[in-house]
Design a protein around this motif. Structure first.
Motif, short mmCIF file in Angstrom:
data_model
loop_
_atom_site.label_atom_id
_atom_site.label_comp_id
_atom_site.label_asym_id
_atom_site.label_seq_id
_atom_site.Cartn_x
_atom_site.Cartn_y
_atom_site.Cartn_z
N PHE A 201 0.73 -1.34 6.62
CA PHE A 201 1.87 -1.70 5.76
C PHE A 201 1.65 -3.08 5.15
N ILE A 202 1.20 -4.02 5.97
CA ILE A 202 0.97 -5.37 5.48
C ILE A 202 -0.21 -5.42 4.53
N MET A 203 -1.30 -4.75 4.89
CA MET A 203 -2.49 -4.81 4.05
C MET A 203 -2.25 -4.18 2.68
N GLU A 204 -1.34 -3.24 2.59
CA GLU A 204 -1.00 -2.66 1.28
C GLU A 204 -0.38 -3.69 0.36
N ARG A 205 0.09 -4.80 0.91
CA ARG A 205 0.71 -5.85 0.13
C ARG A 205 -0.20 -7.05 -0.07
N VAL A 206 -1.47 -6.87 0.29
CA VAL A 206 -2.49 -7.88 0.04
C VAL A 206 -3.44 -7.31 -1.01
#
Length: 246
Positions: A201-206
């Protein structure tokens, strides 16, 4: 750099601070390392390094330490305010006054004290480089802290801009970097505790698709300390893989 510079790095025992020490040493600086985690007040077991155990949230500690550094070396050229970090991940309704104060002490007051006591020495030589470590949290939002952390990092950007405005005419540049997800030892431990679903979820926002290394952050800091960055002042350099684009 044309001559050996004296640099002070706070939060030097780990993370971006530690990486900055190594990077500045590689370009010929003598680096005075400050961290509350060091074992004693002053350690001089190696002629190539100077370590101080200092709580940089305490004004008297900072004032005395900077005087000692100046008395020993006759100058202070570079200051890296790397102390900081997220102290919790509480939601706004869970944040206590003590949480708010602690985050502002660590992330903002420390930079204020160190800058306040470095500047008079830098003015003597009409040259100085100050780099503050903000965060993408101070530009937008964060997965790794609360509203108090984001607010303190945003305030650090305001502090950077005002100091840059005040000090540019003295040959002192003041800038900040805004790291994104950076795998310091502290963040890596948190990262490892996350579920695969949360990490995805976090990496999708990087947008760049991966975390940063501490060395990538230190390279940017080194540039801001160099003569090549002599016209960069009051700026925020986003080293966050396009997490903030604005």
């Amino acid at each position: 750099m044309h001559k050996k510079r004296i640099a002070i790095v706070t939060g030097a025992a780990e993370g971006i601070g530690q990486a900055s020490v190594k990077e500045l040493q590689s370009i010929g600086c003598h680096v005075v390392q400050l961290d509350i985690k060091f074992d004693s007040f002053t350690i001089n077991d190696d002629p190539n390094k100077t370590l101080y155990k200092v709580d940089v949230t305490k004004e008297d500690h900072v004032k005395q330490t900077f005087k000692e550094v100046f008395d020993q070396f006759g100058r202070i050229d570079i200051l890296i305010n790397a102390v900081g970090g997220s102290l919790h991940s509480k939601k706004i309704e869970e944040i206590e006054e003590c949480d708010w104060n602690s985050n502002f002490d660590l992330n903002l007051k420390s930079a204020f004290y160190c800058t306040k006591f470095a500047v008079p020495y830098m003015k003597q030589t009409k040259w100085g480089r100050i780099v503050n470590i903000s965060a993408v949290a101070g530009r937008t939002s964060t997965f790794f802290g609360g509203a108090d952390f984001a607010s303190a990092k945003a305030a650090l950007i305001g502090f950077t801009r005002q100091c840059g405005f005040e000090l540019a005419s003295f040959g002192i540049t003041v800038n900040a970097i805004a790291p994104g997800l950076t795998l310091t030892d502290r963040v890596r431990k948190m990262w490892d505790d996350y579920s695969e679903e949360d990490r995805n979820f976090i990496m999708e926002r990087v947008p760049i698709g991966r975390p940063s290394t501490v060395n990538e952050q230190a390279k940017a800091i080194s540039f801001l300390c160099s003569d090549d960055a002599s016209y960069v002042c009051g700026a925020v350099l986003d080293i966050n893989g396009a997490m903030f684009v604005g």
